[in-house]
Enzyme design. Structure first.
Site, short mmCIF file in Angstrom:
data_model
loop_
_atom_site.label_atom_id
_atom_site.label_comp_id
_atom_site.label_asym_id
_atom_site.label_seq_id
_atom_site.Cartn_x
_atom_site.Cartn_y
_atom_site.Cartn_z
N HIS A 1 -8.83 -10.58 -1.02
CA HIS A 1 -8.63 -10.52 0.44
C HIS A 1 -9.83 -11.25 1.01
CE1 HIS A 1 -8.15 -8.04 4.35
NE2 HIS A 1 -9.20 -8.82 4.51
N HIS B 1 0.86 -1.19 0.00
CA HIS B 1 0.00 0.00 0.00
C HIS B 1 0.89 1.24 0.00
CE1 HIS B 1 -3.64 -2.36 1.05
NE2 HIS B 1 -2.76 -3.14 1.66
N ASN C 1 -6.67 0.70 -2.75
CA ASN C 1 -7.43 1.45 -1.74
C ASN C 1 -6.80 2.79 -1.39
OD1 ASN C 1 -5.36 0.07 -0.44
ND2 ASN C 1 -6.49 -0.20 1.47
N ASP D 1 2.25 -6.92 2.50
CA ASP D 1 1.04 -6.14 2.79
C ASP D 1 1.46 -4.83 3.48
OD1 ASP D 1 -1.57 -5.36 2.98
OD2 ASP D 1 -2.16 -6.82 4.49
N HIS E 1 1.09 3.88 8.22
CA HIS E 1 0.10 4.77 8.82
C HIS E 1 0.83 5.90 9.55
CE1 HIS E 1 -3.36 2.29 7.95
NE2 HIS E 1 -2.74 1.23 8.43
N HIS F 1 -2.60 -12.76 1.32
CA HIS F 1 -2.27 -12.93 2.75
C HIS F 1 -3.08 -13.99 3.52
CE1 HIS F 1 -5.61 -10.22 2.95
NE2 HIS F 1 -4.93 -9.10 2.85
N ASP G 1 -8.91 -5.35 -2.25
CA ASP G 1 -8.16 -5.58 -1.01
C ASP G 1 -8.41 -4.48 0.02
OD1 ASP G 1 -6.31 -6.83 0.77
OD2 ASP G 1 -4.99 -5.15 0.37
ZN ZN Z 1 -5.84 -7.31 2.58
#
Ligand code: ZN
Length: 429
Positions: free
Chosen positions: A180, A63, A95, A307, A311, A233, A153
């Site tokens: 996912h 991400h 996302n 993954d 943050h 995952h 995901d």
């Molecule tokens: Zn995921």
């Protein structure tokens, strides 16, 4: 013409069955020769004595948060984090804000990565509009804009009818579907694995069956539609059992990955309300980890991922229930694989590298993850003797400081990363 020679290294290239002292010669960004001893002049010579030389790693689930949440990570900072871990290709999840459910977001990621010219960034497109799960995105448009796969995901498609139609389109358009696996009605507010530890902490749990059921659903629909399905995952014994069965039945359109934290650490990492251990799917109990490692040993799992989920500090400093899900991982994934799978002798180093190079390349159908003659010269060089402690507040590249491997002792560290024949990263002491 530019040339690069890597001398005296121990080359591990699982795609070509090489695990021996070899030299590597690169010409104009492509692998020209890999042999026991190469005596050629080169513009740049790297002495890799005592080091391991591998194809650049591929991480098919990260991400990067751009566009929209550049405060957490950008394509640039994410790419720098990747380089420092020996990762030269990544697949970014859709996302973002807004979600990559249209050509302009996918096109933006492609263009930005090209301008940066750091690593290979492969965008995905969302399965449904705004990843809301109720209306299919324009899958053909996403593919044409450069999406390597479609996935929702982070949320997962709950409606079986929509998932079936997505797979039917994906089959027709020959697009990879990445799922996912989560059953919302069972996850229902869970913040960690449901078990003894969640009871101790008094936190709402996500039961393993939430993942098991969704994995079964996805596998059954992939069998029905013939779509290429990649399961993201996987973390439960039920999930890996279902995947093993599908593979035994000969369904080659079904592939699966494990994120490295899910074989390395258990739900006990949540003790003390450590929010860096809060992730989705959650870190599981030891019986699940045992089953996942057995699945890895038996080649039920095709790829390892991180993954990587950066943050802000504020989002992780919330109480455990409210904190954001996810951990960063690009800077530690190789070392985690080596420390938790190779050192305890579950698998060989070559097998671990396979799952981080040619394994994902095959799923994605990209010409990467190998040192074959003519391949792009994406190469990573590791010092396997280096025992180090990762500290995300020091010497790190990701904007996210939320790493579950913070403070843990790891073995094996990237010293140089080469993309397209150009050295893009050198270890700083
Ligand atoms: Zn995921």
């Amino acid at each position: 013409m530019s040339t690069l020679l890597i001398k005296n290294g121990h080359v591990i290239d699982p795609a070509n069955g090489i695990d021996a002292p070899h030299d590597v010669y690169v010409e104009d960004g492509k692998i020209k020769e890999v042999a026991k001893s190469i005596d050629r002049d080169a513009d740049e010579v790297i002495d890799a004595a005592g080091l391991v030389v591998t194809p650049g790693l591929i991480d098919m689930q990260v991400h990067f948060r751009e566009p929209g949440r550049e405060d957490k990570e950008t394509i640039e900072t994410g790419s720098l984090a990747a380089l420092s871990g020996g990762v030269t290709s990544v697949v970014v999840m859709p996302n973002t804000t807004p979600a990559a459910d249209n050509q302009s977001v996918v096109g933006y990621v492609v263009k930005k990565a090209q301008e940066l010219d750091l690593i290979n960034v492969y965008p995905t497109g969302a399965i449904t509009v705004a990843q809301k799960g109720n209306q299919l995105a324009e899958i053909n448009d996403l593919k044409n804009a450069g999406a390597i796969a479609i996935t929702d995901d982070g949320v997962d498609v709950q409606d079986e009818g929509i998932l079936r139609r997505a797979m039917e389109y994906a089959k027709t358009l020959d697009v990879l579907v990445m799922s996912h696996c989560e059953t919302d009605a069972l996850t229902d507010g869970g913040v960690m694995h449901e078990g003894w530890v969640s009871t101790q902490l008094g936190l709402p749990g996500t039961p393993a069956i939430s993942e098991d059921l969704a994995v079964h659903k996805n596998i059954m629909l992939a069998k029905l539609t013939g779509a290429r399905l990649h399961l993201l995952h996987n973390s439960t014994s039920g999930a890996v059992k279902a995947i093993a069965e599908a593979k035994k039945e000969g369904f080659q359109n079904i592939t699966a990955e494990v994120s490295v934290q899910h074989f390395a650490l258990s739900d006990e990492a949540c003790l003390g309300y450590n929010t860096n251990a809060k992730m989705y799917p959650p870190l599981r109990s030891k019986d699940h980890i045992k089953a996942v490692i057995e699945a890895i040993k038996h080649d039920v799992i095709d790829a390892f991922t991180t993954d990587h989920a950066p943050h802000t500090d504020a989002e992780k400093q919330e109480p455990f229930e409210d904190a954001a899900f996810g951990s960063t991982g690009l800077e530690t994934s190789f070392a985690v694989m080596n420390t938790y799978l190779v050192e305890p002798q579950h698998i060989s180093l070559s097998k671990g590298i396979e799952k981080m190079t040619i394994g994902p390349a095959k799923i994605l159908r990209i010409e990467k993850g190998t040192l074959s003659k003519g391949a792009d010269a994406d190469i990573a060089i590791f010092d396997m003797k280096n025992k180090w402690v990762f500290n995300s507040h020091k010497h790190t590249y990701s904007k996210g400081k939320n790493c579950i491997f913070n403070g843990l002792k790891l073995t094996g560290k990237c010293v140089k990363t080469i993309v397209g024949g150009v050295v893009k990263y050198k270890e700083v002491e």
